[in-house]
Design a protein around this motif. Sequence first.
Motif, PDB file in Angstrom:
ATOM      1  N   SER A  79      46.657  45.631  50.737  1.00 45.47           N
ATOM      2  CA  SER A  79      45.759  44.989  49.782  1.00 45.47           C
ATOM      3  C   SER A  79      46.438  43.994  48.856  1.00 45.47           C
ATOM      4  O   SER A  79      47.648  43.997  48.667  1.00 45.47           O
ATOM      5  N   MET A  80      45.586  43.183  48.275  1.00 44.73           N
ATOM      6  CA  MET A  80      45.935  42.280  47.184  1.00 44.73           C
ATOM      7  C   MET A  80      45.025  42.700  46.026  1.00 44.73           C
ATOM      8  O   MET A  80      43.793  42.591  46.137  1.00 44.73           O
ATOM      9  N   ASN A  81      45.607  43.237  44.975  1.00 43.94           N
ATOM     10  CA  ASN A  81      44.849  43.797  43.844  1.00 43.94           C
ATOM     11  C   ASN A  81      43.845  44.855  44.294  1.00 43.94           C
ATOM     12  O   ASN A  81      42.788  45.013  43.694  1.00 43.94           O
ATOM     13  N   TYR A  85      40.753  42.255  53.415  1.00 37.79           N
ATOM     14  CA  TYR A  85      39.911  41.416  54.278  1.00 37.79           C
ATOM     15  C   TYR A  85      39.079  40.398  53.508  1.00 37.79           C
ATOM     16  O   TYR A  85      37.858  40.353  53.610  1.00 37.79           O
ATOM     17  N   ASP A  86      39.746  39.555  52.742  1.00 32.35           N
ATOM     18  CA  ASP A  86      39.127  38.400  52.088  1.00 32.35           C
ATOM     19  C   ASP A  86      38.048  38.768  51.075  1.00 32.35           C
ATOM     20  O   ASP A  86      37.086  38.036  50.899  1.00 32.35           O
ATOM     21  N   ASN A  87      38.193  39.895  50.398  1.00 37.95           N
ATOM     22  CA  ASN A  87      37.244  40.289  49.361  1.00 37.95           C
ATOM     23  C   ASN A  87      37.788  40.111  47.950  1.00 37.95           C
ATOM     24  O   ASN A  87      37.116  40.450  46.982  1.00 37.95           O
ATOM     25  N   LEU A  88      38.994  39.592  47.804  1.00 41.49           N
ATOM     26  CA  LEU A  88      39.613  39.387  46.492  1.00 41.49           C
ATOM     27  C   LEU A  88      38.809  38.338  45.715  1.00 41.49           C
ATOM     28  O   LEU A  88      38.697  37.196  46.149  1.00 41.49           O
ATOM     29  N   PRO A  89      38.220  38.703  44.581  1.00 41.65           N
ATOM     30  CA  PRO A  89      37.366  37.758  43.846  1.00 41.65           C
ATOM     31  C   PRO A  89      38.124  36.947  42.799  1.00 41.65           C
ATOM     32  O   PRO A  89      39.220  37.292  42.391  1.00 41.65           O
ATOM     33  N   ALA A 164      46.099  43.819  59.069  1.00 37.70           N
ATOM     34  CA  ALA A 164      45.576  44.987  58.367  1.00 37.70           C
ATOM     35  C   ALA A 164      44.736  44.606  57.140  1.00 37.70           C
ATOM     36  O   ALA A 164      44.272  45.480  56.431  1.00 37.70           O
ATOM     37  N   GLY A 165      44.555  43.308  56.886  1.00 36.94           N
ATOM     38  CA  GLY A 165      43.624  42.882  55.852  1.00 36.94           C
ATOM     39  C   GLY A 165      44.200  42.304  54.584  1.00 36.94           C
ATOM     40  O   GLY A 165      43.464  42.035  53.637  1.00 36.94           O
ATOM     41  N   MET A 166      45.504  42.054  54.517  1.00 33.37           N
ATOM     42  CA  MET A 166      46.110  41.533  53.294  1.00 33.37           C
ATOM     43  C   MET A 166      45.922  40.018  53.236  1.00 33.37           C
ATOM     44  O   MET A 166      46.855  39.239  53.432  1.00 33.37           O
ATOM     45  N   MET A 167      44.672  39.655  52.986  1.00 28.15           N
ATOM     46  CA  MET A 167      44.330  38.234  52.941  1.00 28.15           C
ATOM     47  C   MET A 167      43.188  38.002  51.966  1.00 28.15           C
ATOM     48  O   MET A 167      42.388  38.887  51.697  1.00 28.15           O
ATOM     49  N   GLY A 168      43.168  36.815  51.432  1.00 27.94           N
ATOM     50  CA  GLY A 168      42.114  36.395  50.533  1.00 27.94           C
ATOM     51  C   GLY A 168      41.988  34.888  50.605  1.00 27.94           C
ATOM     52  O   GLY A 168      42.447  34.259  51.568  1.00 27.94           O
ATOM     53  N   HIS A 169      41.353  34.326  49.606  1.00 30.91           N
ATOM     54  CA  HIS A 169      41.256  32.868  49.528  1.00 30.91           C
ATOM     55  C   HIS A 169      41.193  32.451  48.064  1.00 30.91           C
ATOM     56  O   HIS A 169      40.923  33.270  47.190  1.00 30.91           O
TER      57      HIS A 169
END
Length: 181
Positions: A79-81, A85-89, A164-169
Amino acid sequence: GNETMDTNTGLAGPIIISRKGVLQPNGKLKGIDKEFIILFTVFDENKSYYLDKNIAALAPDAKGKKDEEAFMESNLMHSMNGYVYDNLPGLTMKVGDKVRWYQLALGTEVDMHTPHWHGNTLLSAGQRIDVVNLLPATHSTLDMQPDNPGTWMYHCHVNDHIEAGMMGHYVVQPRQTKKPQ
């Protein structure tokens, strides 16, 4: 406390200390328009204080499976925070904004991360970069002044972390120009 369980329960975060005179009265840094703090870590929810409570509330069929390898693997959140899977707001800025990025990592030997920004570059120690290296319990502070509007991928560049989903935008909005009157 139990540092491993505390961290894997999500009880983690930075303390940012600023030199006297560099903050505005509202607590924000002078000369910085946006600040983003991102924690890269693989949360092991098997080691969370909330494991049993979460199983009871969200996955009652898994009650007897806590020790099964597939169940344990499913509880590793790259995860990021805490988002996957690109859910980081909330990573929105405008062209020309002065943006400060605080990048942190915690965890184990799998927590070697390489945050990578598509579309724009950052300054680190006077060098222009778009990727930075983080080891567990390390951090990096970087500055960006985006010049390329759009929605850009932002992720850890370790291949199995991406999968594994460690991505965002992040979003760079065009700077509004005033119309002549």
